[in-house]
Design a protein around this motif. Structure first.
Motif, PDB file in Angstrom:
ATOM      1  N   MET A   1      79.424  22.613  44.836  1.00 48.79           N
ATOM      2  CA  MET A   1      78.346  21.896  44.173  1.00 48.79           C
ATOM      3  C   MET A   1      78.905  21.154  42.961  1.00 48.79           C
ATOM      4  N   ILE A   3      79.059  19.471  39.257  1.00 47.35           N
ATOM      5  CA  ILE A   3      78.583  19.950  37.958  1.00 47.35           C
ATOM      6  C   ILE A   3      77.257  19.303  37.587  1.00 47.35           C
ATOM      7  N   GLN A   5      74.765  18.488  39.509  1.00 48.79           N
ATOM      8  CA  GLN A   5      73.671  19.191  40.181  1.00 48.79           C
ATOM      9  C   GLN A   5      73.463  20.574  39.594  1.00 48.79           C
ATOM     10  N   GLN A   6      74.531  21.240  39.200  1.00 46.56           N
ATOM     11  CA  GLN A   6      74.394  22.560  38.573  1.00 46.56           C
ATOM     12  C   GLN A   6      73.637  22.448  37.256  1.00 46.56           C
ATOM     13  N   ASP A   9      69.936  21.750  38.093  1.00 44.11           N
ATOM     14  CA  ASP A   9      69.311  22.972  38.603  1.00 44.11           C
ATOM     15  C   ASP A   9      69.047  23.974  37.480  1.00 44.11           C
ATOM     16  N   THR A  51      76.522  22.596  28.794  1.00 44.38           N
ATOM     17  CA  THR A  51      76.679  23.812  29.595  1.00 44.38           C
ATOM     18  C   THR A  51      76.452  25.068  28.751  1.00 44.38           C
ATOM     19  N   LEU A  56      75.838  28.184  31.016  1.00 45.74           N
ATOM     20  CA  LEU A  56      76.813  27.991  32.098  1.00 45.74           C
ATOM     21  C   LEU A  56      78.223  28.009  31.535  1.00 45.74           C
TER      22      LEU A  56
END
Length: 70
Positions: A1, A3, A5-6, A9, A51, A56
């Protein structure tokens, strides 16, 4: 996936708008739009702030090519 899209999400899972993510991370809202849009013109420091705000981990690796690796 990817970054991008992470990040999307994780932001949506928290119910945050892009503006809220900008406020929480200390990054300009236009930068959030660039990140989520997949812009290649980004600063690593901005990605790190975003992040971190989302909880994250950002892992970066570099691959040397050509004469740079010798």
């Amino acid at each position: 996936m990817q970054i991008t899209q992470q990040i999307i999400d994780a932001r949506e899972a928290r119910g945050w708008s892009r503006y809220r993510l900008a406020r929480e991370s200390g990054v300009h809202p236009a930068t959030i739009r660039k990140i989520e849009g997949g812009s290649p013109d980004l600063r690593l420091s901005a990605l790190r702030k975003v992040t971190q705000a989302l909880g994250l981990d950002l892992l970066v690796s570099a691959v040397l090519t050509g004469d740079q690796g010798q």
